[in-house]
Design a protein around this motif. Structure first.
Motif, PDB file in Angstrom:
ATOM      1  N   THR A  76       0.826  -1.215   0.000  1.00 42.09           N
ATOM      2  CA  THR A  76       0.000   0.000   0.000  1.00 42.09           C
ATOM      3  C   THR A  76       0.858   1.262   0.000  1.00 42.09           C
ATOM      4  O   THR A  76       0.494   2.266  -0.601  1.00 42.09           O
ATOM      5  N   GLY A  84      -1.172   5.279   2.143  1.00 36.99           N
ATOM      6  CA  GLY A  84      -1.154   3.844   2.380  1.00 36.99           C
ATOM      7  C   GLY A  84      -0.201   3.429   3.479  1.00 36.99           C
ATOM      8  O   GLY A  84       0.102   2.249   3.620  1.00 36.99           O
ATOM      9  N   PHE A 103      -7.242   2.634   2.465  1.00 35.33           N
ATOM     10  CA  PHE A 103      -5.913   2.541   1.875  1.00 35.33           C
ATOM     11  C   PHE A 103      -4.917   1.745   2.715  1.00 35.33           C
ATOM     12  O   PHE A 103      -3.913   1.268   2.195  1.00 35.33           O
ATOM     13  N   GLN A 104      -5.188   1.592   4.016  1.00 35.83           N
ATOM     14  CA  GLN A 104      -4.198   0.967   4.893  1.00 35.83           C
ATOM     15  C   GLN A 104      -4.638  -0.372   5.475  1.00 35.83           C
ATOM     16  O   GLN A 104      -3.807  -1.265   5.644  1.00 35.83           O
ATOM     17  N   PRO A 107      -6.931  -3.249   2.194  1.00 38.51           N
ATOM     18  CA  PRO A 107      -6.172  -4.011   1.187  1.00 38.51           C
ATOM     19  C   PRO A 107      -5.628  -5.345   1.696  1.00 38.51           C
ATOM     20  O   PRO A 107      -5.204  -6.183   0.902  1.00 38.51           O
TER      21      PRO A 107
END
Length: 416
Positions: A76, A84, A103-104, A107
């Motif tokens: 990320t 990320g 985003f963190q 994923p």
């Protein structure tokens, strides 16, 4: 035995009685299967949570969460930069607001999905699933196809697991079909187990092991509930079921697993966005009504009142049942991911350690309205000829899945 443990014991009886009241044939109560199912639940819970060696292994799994999270962050950070989790190009004055869920954290689903496909291609998960299926066939007298399909739900989703027994779907009895649906809604897929553990890890010790245990304990509970509500003695014999998901190579497995993970990730993001917006909209509407119970009306408070008796029967102290009821209501009406997010955000003293453990286990299942829709779409695509039967059983399966995870919460309440 404590008063709270007696609550949990009473809860087990009430949950079975509720399932019997909704049974399609109340004269065919499966006494033996209920006894075996309860015994399996307690045996699994005692072994995994009370035997020091097994408990140590489960708690050691937390390192898996940390390793996967760290590995995912490397990806990320490369793709999303500082959003990320990469180095910030500026001074951060409010680091508590720097975490971006989409985003963190989310994923992680992509990485776990790719790994799951790879382990399935290498036959690792297939052999573990076959072992679970054999145990279920011997103890609960399930047919080969339904035994394998229910066992696969521990690792795959409620739509992916039935793919393994697609050739036999037409032959399954009504009782076996309902069992598969109920188990799918009472357990969670391996692709999201790690994500849930990452969310509740800061507040629950050994979160990954606990959530895996919860899904395992709910498996016999769901079979038990399904057999009470839609009883049937006939077993579809199918012989050895081949655990083939169609991966041609390790790279093909990683590619397909990533694509499946992407679909799941986008679905999670979309559902979180929409459901959060709908909750806010409902609360805006409820806010126009007069206050009730000493405060403004909100969807969370209404759900808390409705589900408070259910969580009390699991063994949650009466003074904490409204908060716990809100979590269970969020899990059932919205989804378990939002419920776990709310659970992780609770003040430290909002729930006692006993209630924390009960709710962690009781919320570990896909039994919610959104999942019912996904299940209907997936199963009717697999076997279009049984579309009306699947739709007719879907809401009953939602109840069976909810009662199954409630039984799991009660079992934990008795043992704590």
């Amino acid at each position: 035995m404590s008063v709270y443990a007696l609550q949990s014991v009473a809860g087990l009886g009430v949950f079975c009685a509720l399932a019997w009241l909704m049974s399609e044939n109340r004269r065919a109560f499966p006494w033996r299967l209920v006894a075996v199912g309860l015994l399996l639940q307690f045996a699994l819970a005692l072994f995994l949570l009370k035997v020091p060696a097994a408990r140590a292994v489960l708690f050691a799994l937390n390192g898996v969460v940390e390793a996967l999270s760290e590995a995912t962050q490397a990806g990320t950070a490369l793709v999303f930069g500082y959003m990320g989790g990469g180095p910030e190009p500026f001074e951060v004055t409010a680091p508590e607001h720097a975490f971006i869920l989409g985003f963190q954290a989310l994923p992680l689903v992509l990485v776990v999905s790719a790994l799951s496909a790879l382990f399935w291609h290498w036959r690792i998960l297939a052999w573990v699933t076959r072992g679970f299926a054999w145990a279920l066939e011997k103890t609960m007298r399930l047919g080969g196809a339904v035994g394998f399909g229910t066992a696969a739900n521990v690792f795959l989703g409620m739509v992916e697991a039935p793919l393994l027994i697609r050739p036999y779907f037409e032959k399954l009895t009504r009782s076996e079909l309902f069992m598969l649906m109920s188990v799918g809604l009472a357990t969670v897929a391996g692709t999201v187990i790690v994500l849930y553990a990452a969310i509740v890890g800061p507040v629950i010790e050994g979160a990954l092991g606990q959530i895996i245990t919860a899904s395992l304990i709910s498996l016999p509970a769901a079979i038990l509930m399904a057999q009470i509500m839609v009883p049937g003695d006939e077993v579809t014999e199918t012989g050895r079921v081949e655990a083939d998901l169609g991966y041609h190579s390790a790279m093909d497995a990683v590619t397909q697993g990533t694509a499946q993970g992407l679909a799941l990730l986008l679905n999670i993001i979309a559902m979180l966005l929409v459901l959060t917006a709908l909750v806010a909209l409902v609360n805006i509407v409820l806010g126009t009504l007069p206050d009730a119970g000493g405060g403004p009306l909100t969807l969370q408070r209404v759900l808390g009142w409705f589900f408070a008796p259910l969580v009390w029967l699991m063994g949650v102290p009466a003074g904490e049942s409204l908060i716990a009821g809100q979590l269970m209501g969020t899990k059932t009406v919205l989804n378990e991911f939002l419920a776990y997010l709310d659970f992780a955000k609770l003040p430290e003293d909002a729930l006692s350690p006993r209630a924390d453990m009960i709710m962690l286990y009781a919320m570990c299942g896909f039994a919610n309205l959104g999942s019912v829709g996904i299940m209907i779409g997936g199963l009717t695509t697999l076997v279009p000829s049984r579309r009306q039967e699947i739709i007719g059983l879907s809401m009953k399966a939602l109840v069976a899945g909810t009662l199954a995870t409630s039984m799991t919460g009660a079992v934990i309440g008795i043992l704590n």
